[in-house]
Write a protein that holds these residues in place. Structure first.
Motif, PDB file in Angstrom:
ATOM      1  N   THR A   1      -5.331   4.342  -1.916  1.00 52.19           N
ATOM      2  CA  THR A   1      -5.007   2.964  -1.516  1.00 52.19           C
ATOM      3  C   THR A   1      -5.344   2.699  -0.053  1.00 52.19           C
ATOM      4  O   THR A   1      -5.043   1.620   0.452  1.00 52.19           O
TER       5      THR A   1
ATOM      6  N   ASP B   1      -6.749  -8.783  -8.236  1.00 49.92           N
ATOM      7  CA  ASP B   1      -7.149  -9.630  -7.107  1.00 49.92           C
ATOM      8  C   ASP B   1      -8.660  -9.585  -6.880  1.00 49.92           C
ATOM      9  O   ASP B   1      -9.176 -10.259  -5.993  1.00 49.92           O
TER      10      ASP B   1
ATOM     11  N   ALA C   1      -4.501  -4.725  -7.224  1.00 47.70           N
ATOM     12  CA  ALA C   1      -5.734  -4.859  -6.437  1.00 47.70           C
ATOM     13  C   ALA C   1      -6.916  -5.218  -7.336  1.00 47.70           C
ATOM     14  O   ALA C   1      -7.756  -6.044  -6.972  1.00 47.70           O
TER      15      ALA C   1
ATOM     16  N   LEU D   1      -7.150  -0.568   0.869  1.00 47.77           N
ATOM     17  CA  LEU D   1      -6.552  -1.810   0.379  1.00 47.77           C
ATOM     18  C   LEU D   1      -5.609  -2.369   1.442  1.00 47.77           C
ATOM     19  O   LEU D   1      -4.953  -1.607   2.146  1.00 47.77           O
TER      20      LEU D   1
ATOM     21  N   ARG E   1     -10.306  -6.818  -5.918  1.00 49.00           N
ATOM     22  CA  ARG E   1     -10.622  -5.847  -4.860  1.00 49.00           C
ATOM     23  C   ARG E   1     -11.229  -4.562  -5.413  1.00 49.00           C
ATOM     24  O   ARG E   1     -11.875  -3.818  -4.687  1.00 49.00           O
TER      25      ARG E   1
ATOM     26  N   ARG F   1       0.854  -1.182   0.000  1.00 48.80           N
ATOM     27  CA  ARG F   1       0.000   0.000   0.000  1.00 48.80           C
ATOM     28  C   ARG F   1       0.890   1.233   0.000  1.00 48.80           C
ATOM     29  O   ARG F   1       1.876   1.297   0.713  1.00 48.80           O
TER      30      ARG F   1
END
Length: 149
Positions: A63, A35, A32, A66, A37, A3
């Motif tokens: 971020t 993934d 992210a 995250l 997210r 991050r």
């Protein structure tokens, strides 16, 4: 995933961001999204904000929701799909590798790039198919250029 911090060690969030700081945040956001997210729309919005951010604090906000992890997992260089008499599908927010090798007999392979995270400028797909179908589903801006063997 790493991050981006509001400031580099001990530096105030109002400090001006560098191109390297912006690039690092774009990389974190891309991972992210790969993934699952972030949605493709969220990724687009945050990448645009990262590229126009002036301060480290503006980057950190992008971020903040995250998770922090040891380091980014790089996108795979090569993904191989082998199948016989079945179907294989890649869809959703998957991370596209630099190259794919597909070997298929008596089956279908579908690669749906609609919501995919595409970290590289090009993707090479090597295909060997017997009695099957290869489906490529793309979004606007993706250009397909077949190369004869």
């Amino acid at each position: 995933m790493m991050r981006a911090e509001p400031a580099r060690t001990g530096e105030p969030p109002g400090l001006r961001a560098s191109d390297t700081d912006r690039d690092r945040v774009v990389e974190v956001l891309t991972i992210a999204a790969g993934d699952g997210r972030l949605t493709p729309a969220e990724l687009d919005e945050r990448v645009e904000a990262a590229l126009t951010a002036r301060t480290l604090g503006e980057l950190a906000v992008l971020t903040a929701d995250l998770p922090e992890e040891a380091g980014p997992a790089p996108a795979k260089e090569v993904v191989r799909i082998e199948q016989r008499g079945a179907a294989a599908t890649r869809s959703g927010a998957w991370t596209v590798p630099r190259r794919m090798e597909i070997e298929s007999s008596w089956g279908d392979v579908t690669l749906d790039f609609s919501d995919a995270v595409i970290p590289y400028g090009t993707l090479r797909i090597d295909v060997e198919m017997r009695a099957g179908t290869l489906r490529l589903i793309t979004r606007p801006g993706v250009v397909w250029t077949p190369t004869p063997w």
